[in-house]
Scaffold this active site. Sequence first.
Site, short mmCIF file in Angstrom:
data_model
loop_
_atom_site.label_atom_id
_atom_site.label_comp_id
_atom_site.label_asym_id
_atom_site.label_seq_id
_atom_site.Cartn_x
_atom_site.Cartn_y
_atom_site.Cartn_z
N ARG A 74 -8.53 -0.51 4.90
CA ARG A 74 -7.88 0.28 4.24
C ARG A 74 -6.42 -0.23 3.75
NH1 ARG A 74 -6.95 5.32 7.43
NH2 ARG A 74 -6.04 5.95 5.32
N ARG A 100 0.14 14.81 12.18
CA ARG A 100 0.68 14.26 11.11
C ARG A 100 0.96 15.84 10.25
NH1 ARG A 100 -1.00 9.24 9.71
NH2 ARG A 100 0.76 9.21 8.34
N LYS A 120 0.71 -1.11 0.04
CA LYS A 120 0.19 0.06 -0.03
C LYS A 120 0.84 1.16 0.31
CE LYS A 120 -1.69 1.31 4.09
NZ LYS A 120 -1.27 2.92 4.25
N ASN A 121 1.84 1.30 0.79
CA ASN A 121 2.73 2.50 1.05
C ASN A 121 3.75 2.65 -0.03
OD1 ASN A 121 1.26 2.71 3.32
ND2 ASN A 121 2.78 2.30 4.84
N ASP A 142 5.03 0.85 11.81
CA ASP A 142 3.61 0.40 11.47
C ASP A 142 3.49 -1.22 11.83
OD1 ASP A 142 3.57 2.17 8.06
OD2 ASP A 142 3.07 2.69 10.17
N ARG A 200 -4.73 10.62 4.34
CA ARG A 200 -3.66 11.69 4.42
C ARG A 200 -2.81 11.50 3.34
NH1 ARG A 200 -0.25 14.30 7.14
NH2 ARG A 200 2.00 13.34 6.79
N CYS A 232 -4.72 12.52 12.81
CA CYS A 232 -5.51 11.41 12.70
C CYS A 232 -5.28 10.84 14.19
CB CYS A 232 -5.15 10.51 11.64
SG CYS A 232 -3.37 9.86 11.88
C1 EPZ Z 1 4.36 7.06 5.95
O1 EPZ Z 1 3.53 8.14 6.29
C2 EPZ Z 1 3.43 5.93 6.06
N1 EPZ Z 1 2.41 6.01 5.03
C3 EPZ Z 1 2.87 5.55 7.32
O2 EPZ Z 1 2.23 4.34 7.26
C4 EPZ Z 1 4.35 5.23 8.32
O3 EPZ Z 1 3.78 5.07 9.75
C5 EPZ Z 1 5.09 6.58 8.37
O4 EPZ Z 1 5.42 6.95 6.73
C6 EPZ Z 1 6.27 6.38 8.93
O5 EPZ Z 1 7.25 5.37 8.54
C7 EPZ Z 1 2.24 5.87 3.83
O6 EPZ Z 1 3.31 5.60 3.09
C8 EPZ Z 1 1.18 6.13 2.92
P1 EPZ Z 1 6.27 10.80 7.68
P2 EPZ Z 1 4.17 9.67 6.21
O7 EPZ Z 1 6.04 11.70 6.99
O8 EPZ Z 1 4.97 9.67 5.12
C9 EPZ Z 1 6.97 13.68 11.49
C10 EPZ Z 1 0.26 2.90 7.77
O9 EPZ Z 1 0.02 2.44 8.80
N2 EPZ Z 1 6.65 14.64 10.03
O10 EPZ Z 1 7.35 9.67 7.58
O11 EPZ Z 1 3.03 10.44 6.23
C11 EPZ Z 1 5.36 12.91 11.71
O12 EPZ Z 1 4.82 13.61 12.63
C12 EPZ Z 1 0.62 4.32 7.80
O13 EPZ Z 1 0.42 2.37 6.71
C13 EPZ Z 1 7.01 15.93 10.28
O14 EPZ Z 1 7.15 16.60 11.38
O15 EPZ Z 1 4.75 9.84 7.66
C14 EPZ Z 1 6.09 11.66 12.08
O16 EPZ Z 1 6.36 11.87 13.57
C15 EPZ Z 1 0.55 5.17 9.09
N3 EPZ Z 1 6.82 17.14 9.40
C16 EPZ Z 1 7.37 11.60 11.32
O17 EPZ Z 1 7.69 12.47 10.70
C17 EPZ Z 1 6.31 16.51 7.95
O18 EPZ Z 1 6.40 17.38 7.11
C18 EPZ Z 1 7.42 10.32 10.26
O19 EPZ Z 1 6.24 10.93 9.30
C19 EPZ Z 1 5.88 15.35 7.88
C20 EPZ Z 1 6.31 14.33 8.90
#
Ligand code: EPZ
Length: 464
Positions: A431, A135, A22-23, A339, A106, A130
Site C-alpha cells: 500500500r 480514525r 503517497k500521503n 509514520d 481510509r 483500522c
Molecule cells: C494522515 O492520516 C496520514 N495518511 C497517516 O499516515 C498519518 O499517520 C496521519 O495523517 C498523522 O500524521 C494520509 O495522509 C493518507 P489525522 P489522517 O486526521 O489525516 C485524530 C500512513 O502510514 N482525528 O491527521 O487520517 C486521529 O484519531 C498513514 O501513511 C480526530 O480526532 O490522520 C489521530 O489521533 C497512517 N478527528 C489524529 O487526529 C478527526 O476528524 C491525527 O489524525 C480526524 C483525526
Amino acid sequence: MDKFVIHGGSRLCGRLTVKGSKNAALPIMAAALLTDQPVVLKDVAQLADISNMQGLLRSLGCSADVVPPKTSGLDAALDPPGQVMRLHVEDESLSHAVYDIVRTMRASICVLGPMLARRGIARVSMPGGCAIGDRPVDLHLRGLGALGAEITLDGGDILARVPRGGGAGGGRLKGARIFLGGPFGSTVLGTANVMSAATLAEGQTIIESAACEPEIVDLARMLNSMGARITGAGSPRIVIEGVESLSGTTHRVMPDRIEAGTYMCAAAITNGDITLDNCPLDAMLAVVDRLEAVGVLVTEIHDKGGVTDPLRTSARITCSRNLKPVEVTTQPHPGFPTDVQAQLMALLCLADGNSVVTERIYPERFLHVAELARMGARILRQGPTAVISGTRRLVGAPVMASDLRASACLVLAGLAAEGTTTVNRVYHLDRGYEKMETRLRTLGAEIERVRDRQVAPTPAEAIS
Ligand code: EPZ
C-alpha cells in the site's frame, strides 16, 4: 497473500531514488474533482493505495490513467521517474464513494471536500477504524459544516450538500473562520478536505490549528497552480480566498519523507552505507535529529551546481556500530512523525541501553511490539509509551504484518536479524512502498517475495 522471506545480516549499500509521496498524492488526486479541466501529476508512486484512489475517482466520473513513459531519449535512460497520471472529470453526476471502495482505504475520505465544493453534493461512506486506531472524521465534518454544508449520516454514509446547491449556478459554500484542532492535534486529511473545499467557497476562509505537514504544503502549491488563492500552508493558520472556478494543471508530487525515513532506518539497522536521491531532507529534520542522536550520520550531498531544492536533495546515510538509546515522542509536524515510529523502534531494539517511545497521535500504534518480541526484542509497553531495552541481536522468526508501517518495521528487523525472517501479509506494505523487496535487493539485501496460496485478505484486514 504474499510474504517476504528475509535472510538477515547483509549490510545495505548503494543508491536509491525516493519515490513520490503517497500521503501527498492521495489528497492531490482527490483535488482533481475541483475542476472539469485535465490535471497531470508527475512522480506518482506505483502503490496499492494509489490504484485504489484511481478506482475511486473513476467511480466518481473522473478518468484516472497512467501516461505511458517515454520509451526513448534521456527520460527512458535515467533511474525510472515516478508514474505520470492524467486525471479528468467527465461526468459529475456520480457522487457516491461507496463502502466497498472506502473500506479498503481510509484516505478515500479526502474526496468529500472537493466533490462537495464543486458539485454541491457528496455521499461518502464513513471510513472504518483500522489496526492503528478508530480514525474518527468528526473534525472533517466540523470544518465542512462551518463552510455551510448540511451534513447527515445515512446508512453508514456521510451525506453532505450545499444548501440550494448542486450543479452550475447552485449555491456555494461560504467562507468561515474554522478551528480544526482535536484532542491529538490537528488533522492532516481534515485540513486537506477543508482547504480544498474552501478554494471554491464564497469569501475568505481561515483555518486555525491547521495541519502543518509538508503534504499539505504540496497540496496548496498544486491548488494555487490551478488558480486557488491560499496562503499560510505549512503554518497552523491557513487563509483561503474563494474563487469561482479552478483550472487544470501539471504538478510534480513531492518526495515521500516517510519512505525516505524508512530507508534511512534500514541503512542504520544493517550498519550500511546508502545514498538517497530526490530526498526531502528539509521536511525530515525531526527524523534526522533522532537518527543522529542514535548515532546515524546523515550527510547532505550538494549538486555540483550548488543549487538544490531542499525538498529534492541527496543524502548519504552511514551509522556507527554502537547505537545509542534515545527518547522519542511522536507529534504533529514538525515533530517526529508517527509514520516513522515503528521503523525507529526496530532500530532501537539494537541500541546499547533503554529507549523510550511515546505515541501521541495513535496511542494504540504498537502492533509491531509483540512481533518484535518474537524476534528477541525486549519491549515493555505501558499505554502510549514503550520502553525498549536494547539487545545485542535479533533472531529471525515468522512474524505477522498488521498495518503499513508495522510491516516496514518487521522487514527492517528481519534485515538485521540472525537467520531467516518470514513477514506474512505483505499486502500491507504494497500500500505504501513501491517494489520494496526489489529495491532492497539492489542495495544488497537477501529478500524475496513468496506467493502464498492463502485466500486474499478481507477488505477489513487491509484497512489502515
Ligand atoms: C494522515 O492520516 C496520514 N495518511 C497517516 O499516515 C498519518 O499517520 C496521519 O495523517 C498523522 O500524521 C494520509 O495522509 C493518507 P489525522 P489522517 O486526521 O489525516 C485524530 C500512513 O502510514 N482525528 O491527521 O487520517 C486521529 O484519531 C498513514 O501513511 C480526530 O480526532 O490522520 C489521530 O489521533 C497512517 N478527528 C489524529 O487526529 C478527526 O476528524 C491525527 O489524525 C480526524 C483525526
